[in-house]
Design a protein around this motif. Structure first.
Motif, PDB file in Angstrom:
ATOM      1  N   ALA A  91       0.836  -1.196   0.000  1.00 27.38           N
ATOM      2  CA  ALA A  91       0.000   0.000   0.000  1.00 27.38           C
ATOM      3  C   ALA A  91       0.874   1.250   0.000  1.00 27.38           C
ATOM      4  CB  ALA A  91      -0.928   0.000   1.217  1.00 27.38           C
ATOM      5  N   ASP A  92       1.946   1.224   0.765  1.00 25.74           N
ATOM      6  CA  ASP A  92       2.904   2.326   0.792  1.00 25.74           C
ATOM      7  C   ASP A  92       3.520   2.545  -0.591  1.00 25.74           C
ATOM      8  OD1 ASP A  92       3.686   4.147   2.803  1.00 25.74           O
ATOM      9  OD2 ASP A  92       5.720   3.337   2.775  1.00 25.74           O
ATOM     10  N   ALA A  93       3.816   1.451  -1.285  1.00 27.11           N
ATOM     11  CA  ALA A  93       4.424   1.547  -2.622  1.00 27.11           C
ATOM     12  C   ALA A  93       3.474   2.208  -3.612  1.00 27.11           C
ATOM     13  CB  ALA A  93       4.807   0.147  -3.115  1.00 27.11           C
ATOM     14  N   ILE A  94       2.202   1.836  -3.555  1.00 24.61           N
ATOM     15  CA  ILE A  94       1.210   2.446  -4.460  1.00 24.61           C
ATOM     16  C   ILE A  94       1.048   3.920  -4.132  1.00 24.61           C
ATOM     17  CG2 ILE A  94      -1.206   2.408  -5.175  1.00 24.61           C
ATOM     18  CD1 ILE A  94      -1.178  -0.616  -4.525  1.00 24.61           C
ATOM     19  N   GLY A  95       1.041   4.246  -2.841  1.00 22.76           N
ATOM     20  CA  GLY A  95       0.937   5.645  -2.444  1.00 22.76           C
ATOM     21  C   GLY A  95       2.117   6.467  -2.933  1.00 22.76           C
ATOM     22  N   ILE A  96       3.318   5.910  -2.828  1.00 24.55           N
ATOM     23  CA  ILE A  96       4.504   6.602  -3.315  1.00 24.55           C
ATOM     24  C   ILE A  96       4.403   6.857  -4.817  1.00 24.55           C
ATOM     25  CG2 ILE A  96       6.974   6.260  -3.812  1.00 24.55           C
ATOM     26  CD1 ILE A  96       7.218   4.958  -1.063  1.00 24.55           C
ATOM     27  N   ALA A  97       3.977   5.852  -5.555  1.00 27.85           N
ATOM     28  CA  ALA A  97       3.864   5.999  -7.011  1.00 27.85           C
ATOM     29  C   ALA A  97       2.874   7.094  -7.384  1.00 27.85           C
ATOM     30  CB  ALA A  97       3.436   4.662  -7.622  1.00 27.85           C
ATOM     31  N   ALA A  98       1.729   7.104  -6.713  1.00 27.12           N
ATOM     32  CA  ALA A  98       0.695   8.091  -7.042  1.00 27.12           C
ATOM     33  C   ALA A  98       1.091   9.496  -6.594  1.00 27.12           C
ATOM     34  CB  ALA A  98      -0.626   7.675  -6.391  1.00 27.12           C
ATOM     35  N   TYR A  99       1.561   9.600  -5.365  1.00 31.30           N
ATOM     36  CA  TYR A  99       1.819  10.923  -4.792  1.00 31.30           C
ATOM     37  C   TYR A  99       3.094  11.570  -5.318  1.00 31.30           C
ATOM     38  CZ  TYR A  99      -1.493  12.555  -1.255  1.00 31.30           C
ATOM     39  OH  TYR A  99      -2.554  13.123  -0.604  1.00 31.30           O
ATOM     40  N   SER A 100       4.072  10.781  -5.748  1.00 34.82           N
ATOM     41  CA  SER A 100       5.282  11.380  -6.310  1.00 34.82           C
ATOM     42  C   SER A 100       4.941  12.137  -7.593  1.00 34.82           C
ATOM     43  CB  SER A 100       6.346  10.318  -6.583  1.00 34.82           C
ATOM     44  OG  SER A 100       5.906   9.383  -7.556  1.00 34.82           O
ATOM     45  N   VAL A 101       4.045  11.561  -8.379  1.00 32.91           N
ATOM     46  CA  VAL A 101       3.601  12.211  -9.619  1.00 32.91           C
ATOM     47  C   VAL A 101       2.718  13.410  -9.301  1.00 32.91           C
ATOM     48  CG1 VAL A 101       2.236  11.918 -11.716  1.00 32.91           C
ATOM     49  CG2 VAL A 101       3.805  10.117 -10.983  1.00 32.91           C
ATOM     50  N   MET A 102       1.771  13.229  -8.401  1.00 33.58           N
ATOM     51  CA  MET A 102       0.834  14.299  -8.088  1.00 33.58           C
ATOM     52  C   MET A 102       1.536  15.494  -7.475  1.00 33.58           C
ATOM     53  SD  MET A 102      -2.243  15.146  -8.435  1.00 33.58           S
ATOM     54  CE  MET A 102      -2.825  16.802  -8.044  1.00 33.58           C
ATOM     55  N   GLY A 103       2.491  15.243  -6.590  1.00 33.49           N
ATOM     56  CA  GLY A 103       3.213  16.348  -5.975  1.00 33.49           C
ATOM     57  C   GLY A 103       3.995  17.158  -6.992  1.00 33.49           C
ATOM     58  N   ALA A 104       4.668  16.459  -7.911  1.00 30.59           N
ATOM     59  CA  ALA A 104       5.424  17.152  -8.951  1.00 30.59           C
ATOM     60  C   ALA A 104       4.501  17.918  -9.889  1.00 30.59           C
ATOM     61  CB  ALA A 104       6.264  16.146  -9.735  1.00 30.59           C
ATOM     62  N   ALA A 105       3.384  17.304 -10.245  1.00 30.04           N
ATOM     63  CA  ALA A 105       2.439  17.946 -11.157  1.00 30.04           C
ATOM     64  C   ALA A 105       1.854  19.217 -10.553  1.00 30.04           C
ATOM     65  CB  ALA A 105       1.322  16.970 -11.517  1.00 30.04           C
ATOM     66  N   LYS A 106       1.539  19.180  -9.269  1.00 28.17           N
ATOM     67  CA  LYS A 106       0.965  20.373  -8.640  1.00 28.17           C
ATOM     68  C   LYS A 106       1.975  21.504  -8.575  1.00 28.17           C
ATOM     69  CE  LYS A 106      -2.232  21.792  -5.091  1.00 28.17           C
ATOM     70  NZ  LYS A 106      -3.165  21.323  -4.029  1.00 28.17           N
ATOM     71  N   ALA A 107       3.238  21.174  -8.294  1.00 33.38           N
ATOM     72  CA  ALA A 107       4.274  22.205  -8.270  1.00 33.38           C
ATOM     73  C   ALA A 107       4.446  22.828  -9.652  1.00 33.38           C
ATOM     74  CB  ALA A 107       5.596  21.610  -7.779  1.00 33.38           C
ATOM     75  N   MET A 108       4.410  21.997 -10.681  1.00 34.54           N
ATOM     76  CA  MET A 108       4.531  22.525 -12.040  1.00 34.54           C
ATOM     77  C   MET A 108       3.334  23.380 -12.419  1.00 34.54           C
ATOM     78  SD  MET A 108       6.089  19.174 -14.011  1.00 34.54           S
ATOM     79  CE  MET A 108       5.926  19.953 -15.622  1.00 34.54           C
ATOM     80  N   SER A 109       2.165  23.032 -11.908  1.00 39.22           N
ATOM     81  CA  SER A 109       0.951  23.771 -12.264  1.00 39.22           C
ATOM     82  C   SER A 109       0.956  25.195 -11.723  1.00 39.22           C
ATOM     83  CB  SER A 109      -0.286  23.034 -11.753  1.00 39.22           C
ATOM     84  OG  SER A 109      -0.405  23.129 -10.344  1.00 39.22           O
ATOM     85  N   VAL A 110       1.735  25.443 -10.664  1.00 42.54           N
ATOM     86  CA  VAL A 110       1.811  26.796 -10.117  1.00 42.54           C
ATOM     87  C   VAL A 110       3.076  27.512 -10.576  1.00 42.54           C
ATOM     88  CG1 VAL A 110       0.408  26.218  -8.115  1.00 42.54           C
ATOM     89  CG2 VAL A 110       2.885  25.990  -7.955  1.00 42.54           C
ATOM     90  N   GLY A 111       3.781  26.903 -11.538  1.00 37.82           N
ATOM     91  CA  GLY A 111       4.904  27.566 -12.181  1.00 37.82           C
ATOM     92  C   GLY A 111       6.243  27.423 -11.523  1.00 37.82           C
ATOM     93  N   ASP A 112       6.396  26.443 -10.639  1.00 37.55           N
ATOM     94  CA  ASP A 112       7.688  26.270  -9.974  1.00 37.55           C
ATOM     95  C   ASP A 112       8.703  25.607 -10.899  1.00 37.55           C
ATOM     96  OD1 ASP A 112       7.815  27.294  -7.241  1.00 37.55           O
ATOM     97  OD2 ASP A 112       6.092  26.013  -6.886  1.00 37.55           O
ATOM     98  N   THR A 113       9.964  25.673 -10.516  1.00 38.28           N
ATOM     99  CA  THR A 113      11.044  25.149 -11.328  1.00 38.28           C
ATOM    100  C   THR A 113      11.066  23.620 -11.293  1.00 38.28           C
ATOM    101  OG1 THR A 113      12.637  25.162  -9.507  1.00 38.28           O
ATOM    102  CG2 THR A 113      12.414  27.192 -10.794  1.00 38.28           C
ATOM    103  N   VAL A 114      11.894  23.062 -12.163  1.00 36.83           N
ATOM    104  CA  VAL A 114      12.013  21.610 -12.259  1.00 36.83           C
ATOM    105  C   VAL A 114      12.463  21.009 -10.929  1.00 36.83           C
ATOM    106  CG1 VAL A 114      13.371  19.757 -13.302  1.00 36.83           C
ATOM    107  CG2 VAL A 114      12.421  21.568 -14.741  1.00 36.83           C
ATOM    108  N   LEU A 115      13.486  21.585 -10.332  1.00 39.43           N
ATOM    109  CA  LEU A 115      14.016  21.037  -9.078  1.00 39.43           C
ATOM    110  C   LEU A 115      12.985  21.116  -7.955  1.00 39.43           C
ATOM    111  CD1 LEU A 115      17.705  22.357  -9.081  1.00 39.43           C
ATOM    112  CD2 LEU A 115      16.873  20.059  -9.606  1.00 39.43           C
TER     113      LEU A 115
END
Length: 203
Positions: A91-115
């Motif tokens: 369950a932790d592995a599935i959460g990591i897979a989903a949230y790693s993408v979602m966290g990056a996507a949300k940061a990009m949506s507000v215009g933050d840098t790649v890093l």
């Protein structure tokens, strides 16, 4: 829509891990709610606070309802869930897979840098589990040698790269989540690790 589903999935499966921890410690139902909610929304809360955007579960209480529903399910069926092979870690592995993408996507949506986007993906995917283990006084996977944070980094990093290469967001998200799940799954099944630090004085 895929990113929205990934967000709900991340909350749900992390909430499951919180409920499992509560069941193993034979806690009461309020503790189930606490651990499920803390683990489910912890990483996303940190992400939104660092990004300076409205906290996701404050704007949409549906995430809290997800945690409540998961708490009820685990309360009644924890003994069946425990019969699955390593349910907490998967369950932790599935959460990591989903949230790693979602966290990056949300940061990009507000215009933050790649890093920043990659860092937000990693912190979103791991912080809830760290909180859960710290409060439960359980050894955290993050300090073990097996691949954990690396899987979150790979998921967030690959999503950012693929998105910047022009792939449709849904395709980039699916590929990146699969990469993160593959790495974490390999660690669970086969004990995959990266080389650890060795002091130069050691023989």
């Amino acid at each position: 829509m895929l990113l929205q589903y990934l967000d709900y999935l991340g909350v749900a499966v992390f909430a499951v891990t919180g409920g499992i921890v509560a069941s193993r410690k034979q806690l009461d139902f309020i503790a189930f709610l606490f651990f499920a909610t803390l683990t489910g929304i912890g990483g996303g809360t940190l992400r939104d606070l660092l990004l300076g955007v409205p906290v996701f579960w404050v704007e949409n209480e549906g995430y809290l309802f997800v945690c409540v529903i998961i708490s009820i399910v685990v309360w009644f069926f924890a003994h069946l869930i425990e019969k699955l092979n390593k349910p907490l870690r998967w369950a932790d592995a599935i959460g990591i897979a989903a949230y790693s993408v979602m966290g990056a996507a949300k940061a990009m949506s507000v215009g933050d840098t790649v890093l920043v986007a990659v860092l937000m993906g990693v912190s979103t995917a791991t912080f809830g589990g760290i909180l859960r283990d710290t409060i439960a006084r359980d050894p955290s996977t993050i300090v073990k040698s097996e691949i954990y944070v690396t899987a979150a980094f790979a998921g967030a990093g690959s999503f950012v790269v693929l998105a910047h290469l022009g792939l449709p967001q849904i395709v980039a998200a699916a590929i990146a989540a699969a990469i993160a799940l593959l790495l974490r799954g390999g660690a669970i099944l086969y004990g995959w690790t990266l080389p650890g630090y060795r002091s130069g004085t050691e023989s």
